[in-house]
Design a protein around this motif. Sequence first.
Motif, PDB file in Angstrom:
ATOM      1  N   VAL A 373      -8.544  -0.418   6.482  1.00 31.04           N
ATOM      2  CA  VAL A 373      -8.124   0.687   7.339  1.00 31.04           C
ATOM      3  C   VAL A 373      -6.709   0.381   7.793  1.00 31.04           C
ATOM      4  O   VAL A 373      -6.460  -0.692   8.368  1.00 31.04           O
ATOM      5  CB  VAL A 373      -9.044   0.857   8.571  1.00 31.04           C
ATOM      6  N   CYS A 374      -5.787   1.284   7.516  1.00 30.09           N
ATOM      7  CA  CYS A 374      -4.417   1.064   7.985  1.00 30.09           C
ATOM      8  C   CYS A 374      -3.901   2.317   8.669  1.00 30.09           C
ATOM      9  O   CYS A 374      -4.296   3.441   8.344  1.00 30.09           O
ATOM     10  CB  CYS A 374      -3.498   0.630   6.843  1.00 30.09           C
ATOM     11  N   TRP A 375      -3.010   2.100   9.629  1.00 31.20           N
ATOM     12  CA  TRP A 375      -2.492   3.161  10.483  1.00 31.20           C
ATOM     13  C   TRP A 375      -0.981   3.249  10.324  1.00 31.20           C
ATOM     14  O   TRP A 375      -0.294   2.237  10.279  1.00 31.20           O
ATOM     15  CB  TRP A 375      -2.844   2.871  11.945  1.00 31.20           C
ATOM     16  N   GLN A 376      -0.464   4.485  10.280  1.00 31.56           N
ATOM     17  CA  GLN A 376       0.956   4.689  10.162  1.00 31.56           C
ATOM     18  C   GLN A 376       1.327   6.099  10.616  1.00 31.56           C
ATOM     19  O   GLN A 376       0.477   6.997  10.633  1.00 31.56           O
ATOM     20  CB  GLN A 376       1.424   4.487   8.734  1.00 31.56           C
ATOM     21  N   ALA A 377       2.591   6.276  10.986  1.00 34.42           N
ATOM     22  CA  ALA A 377       3.064   7.591  11.420  1.00 34.42           C
ATOM     23  C   ALA A 377       3.109   8.573  10.266  1.00 34.42           C
ATOM     24  O   ALA A 377       2.995   9.786  10.470  1.00 34.42           O
ATOM     25  CB  ALA A 377       4.447   7.467  12.066  1.00 34.42           C
ATOM     26  N   ASP A 378       3.287   8.057   9.041  1.00 35.24           N
ATOM     27  CA  ASP A 378       3.350   8.912   7.864  1.00 35.24           C
ATOM     28  C   ASP A 378       2.915   8.084   6.659  1.00 35.24           C
ATOM     29  O   ASP A 378       3.607   7.133   6.291  1.00 35.24           O
ATOM     30  CB  ASP A 378       4.770   9.432   7.660  1.00 35.24           C
ATOM     31  N   PRO A 379       1.784   8.417   6.035  1.00 30.28           N
ATOM     32  CA  PRO A 379       1.310   7.607   4.899  1.00 30.28           C
ATOM     33  C   PRO A 379       2.265   7.611   3.712  1.00 30.28           C
ATOM     34  O   PRO A 379       2.268   6.682   2.907  1.00 30.28           O
ATOM     35  CB  PRO A 379      -0.032   8.247   4.543  1.00 30.28           C
ATOM     36  N   LEU A 380       3.103   8.635   3.574  1.00 32.13           N
ATOM     37  CA  LEU A 380       4.066   8.663   2.476  1.00 32.13           C
ATOM     38  C   LEU A 380       5.179   7.646   2.680  1.00 32.13           C
ATOM     39  O   LEU A 380       5.852   7.245   1.730  1.00 32.13           O
ATOM     40  CB  LEU A 380       4.660  10.075   2.330  1.00 32.13           C
ATOM     41  N   ARG A 381       5.368   7.195   3.919  1.00 30.54           N
ATOM     42  CA  ARG A 381       6.358   6.157   4.213  1.00 30.54           C
ATOM     43  C   ARG A 381       5.694   4.818   4.528  1.00 30.54           C
ATOM     44  O   ARG A 381       6.379   3.808   4.638  1.00 30.54           O
ATOM     45  CB  ARG A 381       7.253   6.581   5.390  1.00 30.54           C
ATOM     46  N   GLY A 382       4.378   4.815   4.697  1.00 28.61           N
ATOM     47  CA  GLY A 382       3.667   3.598   5.039  1.00 28.61           C
ATOM     48  C   GLY A 382       2.859   3.065   3.875  1.00 28.61           C
ATOM     49  O   GLY A 382       3.311   2.202   3.124  1.00 28.61           O
ATOM     50  N   PHE A 383       1.672   3.615   3.664  1.00 30.08           N
ATOM     51  CA  PHE A 383       0.762   3.095   2.649  1.00 30.08           C
ATOM     52  C   PHE A 383       1.260   3.308   1.224  1.00 30.08           C
ATOM     53  O   PHE A 383       1.220   2.398   0.388  1.00 30.08           O
ATOM     54  CB  PHE A 383      -0.616   3.736   2.819  1.00 30.08           C
ATOM     55  N   VAL A 384       1.709   4.513   0.908  1.00 28.08           N
ATOM     56  CA  VAL A 384       1.970   4.890  -0.488  1.00 28.08           C
ATOM     57  C   VAL A 384       3.000   3.996  -1.174  1.00 28.08           C
ATOM     58  O   VAL A 384       2.744   3.489  -2.279  1.00 28.08           O
ATOM     59  CB  VAL A 384       2.352   6.385  -0.591  1.00 28.08           C
ATOM     60  N   PRO A 385       4.188   3.757  -0.592  1.00 32.89           N
ATOM     61  CA  PRO A 385       5.161   2.919  -1.315  1.00 32.89           C
ATOM     62  C   PRO A 385       4.690   1.493  -1.535  1.00 32.89           C
ATOM     63  O   PRO A 385       4.976   0.892  -2.571  1.00 32.89           O
ATOM     64  CB  PRO A 385       6.416   2.971  -0.426  1.00 32.89           C
ATOM     65  N   VAL A 386       3.948   0.942  -0.588  1.00 30.40           N
ATOM     66  CA  VAL A 386       3.444  -0.417  -0.752  1.00 30.40           C
ATOM     67  C   VAL A 386       2.393  -0.464  -1.855  1.00 30.40           C
ATOM     68  O   VAL A 386       2.420  -1.339  -2.729  1.00 30.40           O
ATOM     69  CB  VAL A 386       2.853  -0.948   0.580  1.00 30.40           C
ATOM     70  N   GLN A 387       1.467   0.502  -1.847  1.00 31.48           N
ATOM     71  CA  GLN A 387       0.418   0.502  -2.868  1.00 31.48           C
ATOM     72  C   GLN A 387       0.994   0.746  -4.264  1.00 31.48           C
ATOM     73  O   GLN A 387       0.522   0.176  -5.253  1.00 31.48           O
ATOM     74  CB  GLN A 387      -0.641   1.551  -2.530  1.00 31.48           C
ATOM     75  N   ARG A 388       2.021   1.577  -4.355  1.00 33.26           N
ATOM     76  CA  ARG A 388       2.670   1.789  -5.651  1.00 33.26           C
ATOM     77  C   ARG A 388       3.273   0.492  -6.175  1.00 33.26           C
ATOM     78  O   ARG A 388       3.180   0.176  -7.366  1.00 33.26           O
ATOM     79  CB  ARG A 388       3.750   2.858  -5.520  1.00 33.26           C
ATOM     80  N   LYS A 389       3.884  -0.274  -5.261  1.00 30.99           N
ATOM     81  CA  LYS A 389       4.496  -1.542  -5.671  1.00 30.99           C
ATOM     82  C   LYS A 389       3.409  -2.532  -6.107  1.00 30.99           C
ATOM     83  O   LYS A 389       3.552  -3.217  -7.130  1.00 30.99           O
ATOM     84  CB  LYS A 389       5.297  -2.111  -4.486  1.00 30.99           C
ATOM     85  N   LEU A 390       2.329  -2.596  -5.361  1.00 32.59           N
ATOM     86  CA  LEU A 390       1.223  -3.484  -5.723  1.00 32.59           C
ATOM     87  C   LEU A 390       0.614  -3.070  -7.052  1.00 32.59           C
ATOM     88  O   LEU A 390       0.208  -3.906  -7.858  1.00 32.59           O
ATOM     89  CB  LEU A 390       0.149  -3.464  -4.630  1.00 32.59           C
TER      90      LEU A 390
END
Length: 427
Positions: A373-390
């Motif tokens: 579970v992760c929290w961010q103001a905007d998932p397109l600037r939080g989760f998505v770029p990190v997961q794409r890199k991983l």
Amino acid sequence: MADQTTPSEVITPEEPAAERNGTAAVLSRRKLLGTAGAAGVVLGAAGAAVGYTTAPAQATPLTSLGAGRAMFHGKHQPGITEGLQARGHLIAFDLAVGAGRKEAAALLRRWSATAERLMAGEPAAHDDTAVARDAGPSSLTITFGFGHGFFTRTGLEKQRPAALDPLPDFSSDRLDKARSNGDLWVQIGADDALVAFHALRAIQKDAGAAARVRWQMTGFNRSPGATAHPMTARNLMGQIDGTRNPKPTDADFDERIFVPASGEPAWMANGSYAVVRRIRMLLDDWEKLTGAAQEDVIGRRKSDGAPLSGGAETTEMDLEKADDRGNYVVPINAHARISRPDQNGGAAMLRRPFSYHDGLDPDGTPDAGLLFVCWQADPLRGFVPVQRKLDRGDALSQFVRHEASGLFAVPGGAARGEYVGQRLLEG
């Protein structure tokens, strides 16, 4: 899995008699707080620090866990900035056929009233199961969010945030649609398993005919007080997990985690977005690796979480340090290297996961891993770029499998007299 990271009054023998005389669980749970009520609030804050610090401190006595209390009303919903909780339930609902905005508003009103009572250590208003009769609040938090489909079912498509657009596909996904997404999402956490289960049952019963359960997952973390001093948690791979988590004391914490008061849509002011992923750990394969090989995959020492480039857990990782043969000390595909915010345009998210173990597959393979579970103001600037890199080259990817996913808009906290989501449903 990004590299983020009260004394109670003794209950006397007379109390059960008082319960038999009609004061029921209200007396015993309130009396448990007793004169320690103020201390319980302070310890709730101290407990929150467990998720964000590695500094040695006095261990929390296990006998004080019940008195910890989180507040239901506030600027933000509970269950976001608090430290990791020992027990958790994640549950998604779909609105029933024919249920719309009116039914959703009534449901959120019921849920909010129940959450407020249970988080205060009181029984549910109706048909309480008495599962938590003898316990204090135990730092219980209950958090509510809305999925993409909720806005279609309630006729509120124009109020659906752009940030709630479906997540992109990732090559490592093996998603079970039946255990993904949902119209409504509830996160329950507590430092006592019975208190958490009691809340789960109350929320399920409150749903009534308005919504049906889509999926439910149960997780756990180490109990506060189980270690000599507060420290970063370990996951089921035995790794310290959460070292680089943003801290509420960071100057840009609110900017990264919460939608600003002036943000759009207006009903999401002071809210956040939760990405939920069920990530199975392929533990049989992982445990075949040597300790040194596991450390190379992660980029950190297993014993204390320190980077392989040297120092202690919180020492800045030296990405350029090489060994005598010219090889990077922290491998180029190490999880900790790839997931660093400075390697992903500053992308950051607040991780509050639970581990899970759901038994064995027929072939004996453990069904275990992380309820991410992760929290961010905007998932397109939080989760998505990190997961794409991983997704493009993380050494850890061959030892994990993403099996379920969800994205939810979690509005700001309810003011006194309000219910969660009221500004959306009655705006």
